[in-house]
Design a protein around this motif. Structure first.
Motif, PDB file in Angstrom:
ATOM      1  N   ALA A 132       0.813  -1.213   0.000  1.00  0.00           N
ATOM      2  CA  ALA A 132       0.000   0.000   0.000  1.00  0.00           C
ATOM      3  C   ALA A 132       0.850   1.268   0.000  1.00  0.00           C
ATOM      4  CB  ALA A 132      -0.941  -0.001   1.205  1.00  0.00           C
ATOM      5  N   ARG A 133       2.044   1.209   0.578  1.00  0.00           N
ATOM      6  CA  ARG A 133       2.958   2.354   0.543  1.00  0.00           C
ATOM      7  C   ARG A 133       3.695   2.425  -0.789  1.00  0.00           C
ATOM      8  NH1 ARG A 133       4.409   5.002   5.516  1.00  0.00           N
ATOM      9  NH2 ARG A 133       2.576   4.719   6.828  1.00  0.00           N
ATOM     10  N   ALA A 134       3.990   1.284  -1.365  1.00  0.00           N
ATOM     11  CA  ALA A 134       4.801   1.237  -2.580  1.00  0.00           C
ATOM     12  C   ALA A 134       4.045   1.739  -3.810  1.00  0.00           C
ATOM     13  CB  ALA A 134       5.302  -0.184  -2.820  1.00  0.00           C
ATOM     14  N   VAL A 135       2.757   1.429  -3.902  1.00  0.00           N
ATOM     15  CA  VAL A 135       1.967   1.831  -5.068  1.00  0.00           C
ATOM     16  C   VAL A 135       0.823   2.738  -4.635  1.00  0.00           C
ATOM     17  CG1 VAL A 135       2.545  -0.234  -6.399  1.00  0.00           C
ATOM     18  CG2 VAL A 135       0.497  -0.245  -4.981  1.00  0.00           C
ATOM     19  N   THR A 136       0.347   3.560  -5.551  1.00  0.00           N
ATOM     20  CA  THR A 136      -0.724   4.503  -5.209  1.00  0.00           C
ATOM     21  C   THR A 136      -2.059   3.812  -4.993  1.00  0.00           C
ATOM     22  OG1 THR A 136      -1.113   4.936  -7.563  1.00  0.00           O
ATOM     23  CG2 THR A 136       0.337   6.476  -6.376  1.00  0.00           C
ATOM     24  N   SER A 137      -2.245   2.670  -5.637  1.00  0.00           N
ATOM     25  CA  SER A 137      -3.509   1.942  -5.501  1.00  0.00           C
ATOM     26  C   SER A 137      -3.244   0.441  -5.621  1.00  0.00           C
ATOM     27  CB  SER A 137      -4.499   2.372  -6.585  1.00  0.00           C
ATOM     28  OG  SER A 137      -5.617   1.498  -6.609  1.00  0.00           O
ATOM     29  N   VAL A 138      -3.444  -0.266  -4.516  1.00  0.00           N
ATOM     30  CA  VAL A 138      -3.245  -1.724  -4.547  1.00  0.00           C
ATOM     31  C   VAL A 138      -4.255  -2.387  -5.479  1.00  0.00           C
ATOM     32  CG1 VAL A 138      -3.233  -3.842  -3.173  1.00  0.00           C
ATOM     33  CG2 VAL A 138      -2.099  -1.789  -2.296  1.00  0.00           C
ATOM     34  N   PRO A 139      -5.548  -2.030  -5.418  1.00  0.00           N
ATOM     35  CA  PRO A 139      -6.489  -2.662  -6.360  1.00  0.00           C
ATOM     36  C   PRO A 139      -6.120  -2.414  -7.826  1.00  0.00           C
ATOM     37  CG  PRO A 139      -7.698  -1.606  -4.574  1.00  0.00           C
ATOM     38  CD  PRO A 139      -6.264  -1.184  -4.439  1.00  0.00           C
ATOM     39  N   ALA A 140      -5.682  -1.202  -8.151  1.00  0.00           N
ATOM     40  CA  ALA A 140      -5.297  -0.909  -9.538  1.00  0.00           C
ATOM     41  C   ALA A 140      -4.030  -1.683  -9.914  1.00  0.00           C
ATOM     42  CB  ALA A 140      -5.083   0.586  -9.731  1.00  0.00           C
ATOM     43  N   PHE A 141      -3.084  -1.831  -8.973  1.00  0.00           N
ATOM     44  CA  PHE A 141      -1.873  -2.603  -9.241  1.00  0.00           C
ATOM     45  C   PHE A 141      -2.217  -4.068  -9.468  1.00  0.00           C
ATOM     46  CE2 PHE A 141       1.796  -5.068  -7.522  1.00  0.00           C
ATOM     47  CZ  PHE A 141       2.668  -4.827  -8.569  1.00  0.00           C
ATOM     48  N   ARG A 142      -3.076  -4.625  -8.613  1.00  0.00           N
ATOM     49  CA  ARG A 142      -3.495  -6.019  -8.791  1.00  0.00           C
ATOM     50  C   ARG A 142      -4.214  -6.202 -10.129  1.00  0.00           C
ATOM     51  NH1 ARG A 142      -2.614  -9.270  -4.572  1.00  0.00           N
ATOM     52  NH2 ARG A 142      -2.204  -8.336  -2.542  1.00  0.00           N
ATOM     53  N   ALA A 143      -5.043  -5.240 -10.506  1.00  0.00           N
ATOM     54  CA  ALA A 143      -5.745  -5.315 -11.791  1.00  0.00           C
ATOM     55  C   ALA A 143      -4.755  -5.262 -12.954  1.00  0.00           C
ATOM     56  CB  ALA A 143      -6.763  -4.183 -11.901  1.00  0.00           C
ATOM     57  N   GLU A 144      -3.738  -4.409 -12.836  1.00  0.00           N
ATOM     58  CA  GLU A 144      -2.726  -4.318 -13.899  1.00  0.00           C
ATOM     59  C   GLU A 144      -1.921  -5.608 -13.976  1.00  0.00           C
ATOM     60  OE1 GLU A 144      -0.848  -2.324 -17.083  1.00  0.00           O
ATOM     61  OE2 GLU A 144      -2.724  -1.939 -16.025  1.00  0.00           O
ATOM     62  N   CYS A 145      -1.627  -6.211 -12.822  1.00  0.00           N
ATOM     63  CA  CYS A 145      -0.931  -7.507 -12.821  1.00  0.00           C
ATOM     64  C   CYS A 145      -1.768  -8.561 -13.534  1.00  0.00           C
ATOM     65  CB  CYS A 145      -0.624  -7.950 -11.389  1.00  0.00           C
ATOM     66  SG  CYS A 145       0.727  -7.042 -10.615  1.00  0.00           S
ATOM     67  N   THR A 146      -3.052  -8.604 -13.238  1.00  0.00           N
ATOM     68  CA  THR A 146      -3.953  -9.559 -13.885  1.00  0.00           C
ATOM     69  C   THR A 146      -3.987  -9.312 -15.387  1.00  0.00           C
ATOM     70  OG1 THR A 146      -5.303  -9.768 -11.897  1.00  0.00           O
ATOM     71  CG2 THR A 146      -6.341 -10.369 -13.981  1.00  0.00           C
ATOM     72  N   ARG A 147      -4.116  -8.048 -15.776  1.00  0.00           N
ATOM     73  CA  ARG A 147      -4.166  -7.701 -17.196  1.00  0.00           C
ATOM     74  C   ARG A 147      -2.899  -8.136 -17.926  1.00  0.00           C
ATOM     75  NH1 ARG A 147      -2.794  -4.130 -20.906  1.00  0.00           N
ATOM     76  NH2 ARG A 147      -1.499  -2.737 -19.679  1.00  0.00           N
ATOM     77  N   ARG A 148      -1.748  -8.037 -17.259  1.00  0.00           N
ATOM     78  CA  ARG A 148      -0.468  -8.383 -17.879  1.00  0.00           C
ATOM     79  C   ARG A 148      -0.066  -9.834 -17.646  1.00  0.00           C
ATOM     80  NH1 ARG A 148       3.183  -3.691 -18.844  1.00  0.00           N
ATOM     81  NH2 ARG A 148       1.993  -1.801 -18.450  1.00  0.00           N
ATOM     82  N   GLY A 149      -0.884 -10.579 -16.887  1.00  0.00           N
ATOM     83  CA  GLY A 149      -0.588 -11.988 -16.650  1.00  0.00           C
ATOM     84  C   GLY A 149       0.555 -12.224 -15.677  1.00  0.00           C
ATOM     85  N   VAL A 150       0.716 -11.324 -14.727  1.00  0.00           N
ATOM     86  CA  VAL A 150       1.786 -11.416 -13.731  1.00  0.00           C
ATOM     87  C   VAL A 150       1.145 -11.613 -12.361  1.00  0.00           C
ATOM     88  CG1 VAL A 150       3.709 -10.185 -12.651  1.00  0.00           C
ATOM     89  CG2 VAL A 150       3.250  -9.903 -15.082  1.00  0.00           C
ATOM     90  N   ARG A 151       1.662 -12.560 -11.608  1.00  0.00           N
ATOM     91  CA  ARG A 151       1.147 -12.779 -10.255  1.00  0.00           C
ATOM     92  C   ARG A 151       1.702 -11.728  -9.318  1.00  0.00           C
ATOM     93  NH1 ARG A 151       3.217 -18.471  -9.118  1.00  0.00           N
ATOM     94  NH2 ARG A 151       2.919 -17.790  -6.980  1.00  0.00           N
ATOM     95  N   VAL A 152       0.916 -11.414  -8.296  1.00  0.00           N
ATOM     96  CA  VAL A 152       1.372 -10.558  -7.203  1.00  0.00           C
ATOM     97  C   VAL A 152       0.983 -11.251  -5.904  1.00  0.00           C
ATOM     98  CG1 VAL A 152      -0.714  -9.093  -7.226  1.00  0.00           C
ATOM     99  CG2 VAL A 152       1.390  -8.251  -6.204  1.00  0.00           C
ATOM    100  N   GLU A 153       1.926 -11.360  -4.990  1.00  0.00           N
ATOM    101  CA  GLU A 153       1.724 -12.060  -3.727  1.00  0.00           C
ATOM    102  C   GLU A 153       2.232 -11.191  -2.583  1.00  0.00           C
ATOM    103  OE1 GLU A 153       0.458 -15.187  -3.487  1.00  0.00           O
ATOM    104  OE2 GLU A 153       0.469 -15.744  -5.605  1.00  0.00           O
ATOM    105  N   THR A 154       1.835 -11.547  -1.384  1.00  0.00           N
ATOM    106  CA  THR A 154       2.432 -10.967  -0.187  1.00  0.00           C
ATOM    107  C   THR A 154       2.958 -12.110   0.665  1.00  0.00           C
ATOM    108  OG1 THR A 154       0.285 -10.910   0.915  1.00  0.00           O
ATOM    109  CG2 THR A 154       1.011  -8.874  -0.131  1.00  0.00           C
ATOM    110  N   ALA A 155       4.119 -11.880   1.261  1.00  0.00           N
ATOM    111  CA  ALA A 155       4.740 -12.918   2.082  1.00  0.00           C
ATOM    112  C   ALA A 155       3.966 -13.135   3.367  1.00  0.00           C
ATOM    113  CB  ALA A 155       6.193 -12.544   2.385  1.00  0.00           C
TER     114      ALA A 155
END
Length: 134
Positions: free
Chosen positions: A82-105
């Motif tokens: 949440a600090r790294a990107v301006t919008s976590v939902p938008a980042f997750r959506a962009e990851c989905t659109r580009r076919g890249v997984r995003v995880e949290t440890a």
């Protein structure tokens, strides 16, 4: 089988927040959590990224994905993301659109007593002795 190539995202956070959010200030600790997470899964950590409020569509965020060097992003936890990107939902959506997984440890952050906070502060503080401003 191809190795999963991971980019660890750490958040830059002002040093003034060391007392209230030491893990968010400790980028080295954030990267260590991500590195352990990747190793536990047999993944290869290929990048360590440092961001604070980057737009989810920023070109630099996606350069390693486009070059084929990153398959997955991982952050230590949701707070870091949440600090790294301006919008976590938008980042997750962009990851989905580009076919890249995003995880949290989602590992608990290390304990930060006063000595640990002081060590983080020393690591992040820049010495000014001999600096002439040029």
């Amino acid at each position: 089988m191809n190795d999963v190539r991971v980019a660890a995202i750490a958040s830059l956070t002002p040093l003034e927040e060391l007392d209230s959010h030491p893990f968010l200030v400790d980028t080295r600790g954030q990267h260590a959590v991500c590195a352990r997470w990747a190793v536990e899964r047999g993944y290869v950590l290929t990048r360590q990224l440092l961001f604070y409020g980057v737009r989810p569509d920023h070109d630099e965020l996606w350069a390693d994905v486009e070059s084929g060097e990153v398959d997955l992003f991982v952050a230590a936890n949701e707070g870091v993301l949440a600090r790294a990107v301006t919008s976590v939902p938008a980042f997750r959506a962009e990851c989905t659109r580009r076919g890249v997984r995003v995880e949290t440890a989602d590992a608990p952050p290390p304990a930060y007593d006063s000595a640990a906070r002081a060590a983080v502060h020393r690591r992040l503080s820049m010495p000014t002795a001999g600096y002439d401003g040029s």
